[in-house]
Enzyme design. Structure first.
Site, short mmCIF file in Angstrom:
data_model
loop_
_atom_site.label_atom_id
_atom_site.label_comp_id
_atom_site.label_asym_id
_atom_site.label_seq_id
_atom_site.Cartn_x
_atom_site.Cartn_y
_atom_site.Cartn_z
N ASP A 188 0.94 -1.22 0.09
CA ASP A 188 -0.09 -0.12 -0.04
C ASP A 188 0.76 1.29 -0.08
O ASP A 188 1.97 1.00 0.20
CB ASP A 188 -0.88 0.13 1.31
CG ASP A 188 -1.85 1.22 1.25
OD1 ASP A 188 -2.28 1.47 0.18
OD2 ASP A 188 -2.08 1.73 2.33
N LEU A 189 0.29 2.36 -0.44
CA LEU A 189 1.29 3.56 -0.48
C LEU A 189 0.98 4.35 0.94
O LEU A 189 2.17 4.62 1.77
CB LEU A 189 0.82 4.51 -1.59
CG LEU A 189 1.69 6.05 -2.00
CD1 LEU A 189 3.07 5.42 -2.04
CD2 LEU A 189 0.91 6.49 -2.99
N ASP A 190 0.01 5.00 1.02
CA ASP A 190 -0.24 5.84 2.34
C ASP A 190 -0.03 4.95 3.72
O ASP A 190 -0.80 3.96 3.88
CB ASP A 190 -1.55 6.45 2.15
CG ASP A 190 -1.94 7.23 1.01
OD1 ASP A 190 -1.05 7.45 0.15
OD2 ASP A 190 -3.17 7.72 0.66
N THR A 199 0.84 10.25 3.47
CA THR A 199 0.19 11.35 3.00
C THR A 199 -1.19 11.61 3.94
O THR A 199 -1.96 12.20 3.41
CB THR A 199 -0.09 11.07 1.75
OG1 THR A 199 -0.98 9.73 1.42
CG2 THR A 199 1.21 10.74 0.84
N LYS A 208 -8.92 5.46 6.02
CA LYS A 208 -7.73 4.82 5.71
C LYS A 208 -7.76 3.82 4.85
O LYS A 208 -8.78 2.99 5.18
CB LYS A 208 -6.89 4.29 7.08
CG LYS A 208 -6.06 5.67 7.61
CD LYS A 208 -5.06 5.18 8.87
CE LYS A 208 -4.24 6.22 9.35
NZ LYS A 208 -3.41 5.71 10.56
N SER A 220 -2.57 0.44 -4.26
CA SER A 220 -2.87 1.78 -3.78
C SER A 220 -4.39 1.90 -4.23
O SER A 220 -4.38 1.79 -5.51
CB SER A 220 -2.11 2.63 -3.83
OG SER A 220 -2.63 3.80 -3.31
N ALA A 221 -5.29 2.72 -3.39
CA ALA A 221 -6.59 3.14 -3.90
C ALA A 221 -6.49 4.55 -4.28
O ALA A 221 -7.57 5.04 -4.93
CB ALA A 221 -7.62 3.00 -2.83
N LYS A 271 -10.99 -1.54 -1.39
CA LYS A 271 -10.52 -2.60 -0.31
C LYS A 271 -11.72 -2.19 0.60
O LYS A 271 -12.17 -1.41 0.82
CB LYS A 271 -9.25 -2.03 0.18
CG LYS A 271 -8.01 -2.11 -0.56
CD LYS A 271 -6.93 -1.54 0.17
CE LYS A 271 -5.60 -1.46 -0.79
NZ LYS A 271 -4.34 -0.84 -0.48
N GLU A 309 0.51 -3.56 4.53
CA GLU A 309 -0.65 -2.59 4.94
C GLU A 309 -0.61 -2.16 6.17
O GLU A 309 -0.25 -2.52 7.10
CB GLU A 309 -2.12 -3.49 4.78
CG GLU A 309 -2.47 -3.32 3.22
CD GLU A 309 -3.23 -1.91 2.65
OE1 GLU A 309 -3.27 -1.22 3.89
OE2 GLU A 309 -3.58 -1.98 1.79
N ASP A 310 -1.26 -0.87 6.23
CA ASP A 310 -1.49 0.02 7.36
C ASP A 310 -2.95 0.09 7.80
O ASP A 310 -3.18 0.65 8.97
CB ASP A 310 -0.83 1.28 7.39
CG ASP A 310 -1.70 2.41 6.74
OD1 ASP A 310 -1.68 3.53 7.16
OD2 ASP A 310 -1.96 1.82 5.53
#
Length: 211
Positions: free
Chosen positions: A11-13, A19, A47, A116-117, A147, A171-172
């Protein structure tokens, strides 16, 4: 520690870069425009969730009902503000250990995908100067289901040429962890064990895996 795997999907964020603060600023600004308060506690519900679904949650918090046309305009307005906030991002925004771990994986022959979304993911990776560390980029422009639907990770594995069981997800967000598990992948949660209960393993950051 994590066992053998051939592909890593990130995942990115909150995993590669934080971000969340910029998303919060944009959603908070939108809530103020609509006349209600949006807190950091509320922001936790957003999130790992797509922009459209995030807007639905925001409107639910504010108890506001709008037409689909108005929702679309607000989603675009929020994104416009968010893009303004992240335009000046640079490599200093990368979370501790993230770039080092990505490079470590590549050096060990592990294929890497972004899952990522965010529809702004390509721009963010360019600003961070780490685009070349990813073999595949799956973002909000590539998927139609948010997700916890596993679409983003299943598509990532497919593009990497790997079976789901050969991949591990980082993932966070609880929704992202659930998506990874539904995809049939092992999941490393980044954050709190209280929130990421479904994860196979939980760490506080990718820096823990460097070495």
């Amino acid at each position: 520690m994590l066992g053998n795997f051939k592909g890593a999907l990130f995942d990115l964020d909150g995993v590669i870069v934080d971000t969340a603060k910029f998303h919060f600023l944009a959603w908070n600004r939108l809530a103020k425009e609509l006349g209600f308060t949006f807190t950091e506690h509320h922001n936790e519900r957003l999130k790992g969730v797509s922009r459209v679904h995030s807007l639905e949650i925001l409107l639910d918090i504010g108890r506001i009902s709008l037409s689909e046309e108005k929702k679309q305009l607000l989603a675009e307005l929020k994104n416009k503000w968010y893009v303004e906030y992240i335009t000046d991002m640079d490599a200093n925004e990368i979370l501790p250990g993230a770039k080092e771990y990505l490079m470590q994986l590549r050096n060990n022959g592990i294929k890497i995908a972004l899952g990522s979304a965010s529809k702004n993911a390509p721009m963010i990776l360019e600003n961070l100067k780490i685009t070349e560390l990813f073999d595949v980029i799956i973002d909000g422009n590539s998927t139609s289901k948010a997700k916890p639907d596993p679409e983003v990770f299943l598509l990532g594995a497919e593009k990497l040429g790997l079976a789901p069981e050969e991949c591990i997800v980082f993932e966070d967000a609880a929704a992202g962890v659930e998506a990874g598990k539904l995809a049939g992948m092992r999941v490393v949660g980044i954050g709190s064990t209280d929130v990421l209960k479904q994860a196979d393993y939980v760490i506080t950051g990718l820096f823990e895996l460097v070495g």
